[in-house]
Scaffold this active site. Structure first.
Site, short mmCIF file in Angstrom:
data_model
loop_
_atom_site.label_atom_id
_atom_site.label_comp_id
_atom_site.label_asym_id
_atom_site.label_seq_id
_atom_site.Cartn_x
_atom_site.Cartn_y
_atom_site.Cartn_z
N PRO A 86 6.56 6.01 -7.68
CA PRO A 86 6.63 5.21 -8.92
C PRO A 86 7.89 4.36 -9.06
CG PRO A 86 7.20 7.49 -9.37
CD PRO A 86 6.83 7.44 -7.92
N LYS A 111 9.72 12.80 7.51
CA LYS A 111 9.21 14.11 7.09
C LYS A 111 9.27 15.03 8.29
CE LYS A 111 8.34 12.12 3.32
NZ LYS A 111 9.23 12.29 2.17
C1 LIG Z 1 7.12 10.09 -1.78
S1 LIG Z 1 6.32 8.75 -2.50
C2 LIG Z 1 7.59 7.62 -2.78
C3 LIG Z 1 8.48 7.95 -3.93
C4 LIG Z 1 9.47 6.85 -4.25
N1 LIG Z 1 10.44 6.65 -3.18
C5 LIG Z 1 10.22 7.15 -5.51
O1 LIG Z 1 11.42 7.37 -5.45
O2 LIG Z 1 9.61 7.11 -6.59
C6 LIG Z 1 5.45 8.05 -1.19
C7 LIG Z 1 4.71 6.76 -1.53
O3 LIG Z 1 4.33 6.15 -0.31
C8 LIG Z 1 3.14 5.44 -0.55
N2 LIG Z 1 2.51 5.13 0.75
C9 LIG Z 1 2.02 5.98 1.66
N3 LIG Z 1 1.52 5.29 2.71
C10 LIG Z 1 1.71 3.99 2.43
C11 LIG Z 1 1.41 2.78 3.13
N4 LIG Z 1 0.83 2.79 4.33
N5 LIG Z 1 1.76 1.60 2.55
C12 LIG Z 1 2.38 1.57 1.34
N6 LIG Z 1 2.67 2.69 0.66
C13 LIG Z 1 2.34 3.87 1.19
C14 LIG Z 1 2.33 6.36 -1.45
O4 LIG Z 1 1.39 5.61 -2.18
C15 LIG Z 1 3.42 6.97 -2.32
O5 LIG Z 1 3.54 6.29 -3.56
#
Ligand SMILES: C[S@@+](CC[C@H](N)C(=O)[O-])C[C@H]1O[C@@H](n2cnc3c(N)ncnc32)[C@H](O)[C@@H]1O
Length: 364
Positions: free
Chosen positions: A231, A314
């Site tokens: 978010p 990760k």
């Molecule tokens: C751990 S969360 C990120 C949290 C963010 N850094 C924060 O501080 O609020 C991981 C995010 O990566 C996004 N995500 C995963 N694969 C993705 C992709 N191929 N392209 C864009 N976003 C991606 C997911 O939708 C998710 O919102």
């Protein structure tokens, strides 16, 4: 002369910490063996033969991934009787080979369940120990969050309580160690930040960049891309500094961040996105295979699409050290081949859990 090295780590990561200390010791030709206990929050590497001051340089905190803090050991564990713990410790310091000139004193315990129970005791024990050290002509200050160590070879004396009866004594060179006591950075969660993960990026800036670098690299004229932004905890760190940010993610961004007018939300795949022109920062917190994320970062570096990169990897459930070490080798090789000067730093930050954080940027 030092008998070993003690590194603290997040409880549960002792095996990785031990593997890393063993690898480093071998690189420097220090023979010995690691000693760990699951969930203890620390690891000791004992040398077979005493090691000189090269110990400090070999185990520099910034160059280690899993060590939260690190210091060189003045000997084996010391038994301290409950009725007088000060005397044997002071005797040990007095007789330590080489003149000890610590300017700071840290009485600490591991960040484990058992260790945390000792923290109040450690705080109160600091006072009589400090008084006894002053009598010995060793005038230290308590190392706490307010104490900023000078950028010199100033030493800190570590008194590491394993329990009420057993202690390790050691020394660190503050310039080569973590800037925070016990490697634990206390950051206040900003009330208006969209996620707790904001603290990871804040800690990463503090860990990987010095004050001057932060002032230059995080000034409002900079531009950033945040892959996997929603978010918006990471984007928040740029926006609060006035930095325009492209937030790439299919999810929903925090409304208040969008209202700042500094964020462009792009609902596209982070693996396919490339910025219209080079930016100062690419950060990435997408939950994906670590090798895939590392490869993506290398592509950005190769294409010179961003000047500095910070990304999370990760960790797998098993063979975490092997995976991390392999990825580091791949990153290093590719960066070397790119022909540009670079700095690669990897750290299991205090705010990281099952991931590590990587920084790639220009040298100096
Ligand atoms: C751990 S969360 C990120 C949290 C963010 N850094 C924060 O501080 O609020 C991981 C995010 O990566 C996004 N995500 C995963 N694969 C993705 C992709 N191929 N392209 C864009 N976003 C991606 C997911 O939708 C998710 O919102």
């Amino acid at each position: 002369m030092f008998s070993g090295v003690l590194a603290t780590c997040r409880p549960g990561f002792e095996k990785e910490c031990a593997a890393e200390l063993s690898e480093r010791a071998a690189q420097f030709g220090f023979s010995g063996y690691p000693q760990t206990q699951p969930d203890s929050g620390f690891c000791v590497f004992h040398f077979h033969e005493p090691v000189n001051a090269r110990c400090f340089e070999a185990f520099e905190w910034k160059s280690l991934i899993f060590a939260r803090s690190v210091f060189c050991l003045l000997g084996r564990q010391i038994e301290v009787p409950e009725d007088d713990r000060v005397t044997p410790l002071v005797k040990f310091v007095k007789e330590a080979p080489g003149k000890l000139k610590p300017i700071a004193l840290l009485v600490e315990s591991p960040d484990s369940d058992a260790g945390r129970e000792l923290s109040a005791f450690c705080r109160s024990f600091s006072k009589p120990l400090h008084a006894a050290l002053v009598k010995l002509g060793i005038n230290t200050r308590f190392w706490d969050d307010e104490f900023v160590s000078p950028d010199t070879d100033a030493q800190c004396l570590h008194v590491f309580f394993l329990n009420y009866q057993r202690v390790y004594l050691g020394v660190s060179i503050m310039r080569l160690g973590s800037p925070w006591p016990r490697g634990i950075v206390r950051l206040k969660f900003p009330a208006d930040a969209p996620s707790r993960s904001t603290l990871k990026l804040e800690e990463a800036f503090l860990t990987f960049l010095n004050e001057d670098e932060r002032a230059a690299a995080l000034s409002p004229s900079r531009r950033a891309v945040d892959l996997g932004a929603c978010p918006g905890g990471w984007t928040y760190q740029f926006v609060r500094r006035g930095i325009r940010t492209m937030a790439v993610d299919n999810g929903a961004m925090d409304e208040r961040l969008m209202e700042t007018g500094l964020v462009e939300h792009l609902k596209v795949d982070g693996f396919k996105f490339s910025p219209p022109r080079p930016v100062d920062w690419m950060v990435c917190d997408m939950v994906e295979q670590p090798k895939r994320v590392a490869e993506l970062a290398l592509n950005w570096w190769q294409a010179q699409s961003a000047r500095r990169l910070i990304f999370n990897l990760k960790l797998p459930m098993k063979k975490r050290w092997n995976e991390v070490s392999e990825i580091r080798t791949v990153l290093d090789e590719h960066l070397k081949n790119s022909g540009r000067s670079y700095r690669l730093l990897m750290k299991h930050l205090y705010h990281d859990r099952e991931e590590i954080t990587v920084y790639i940027g220009p040298h100096g």
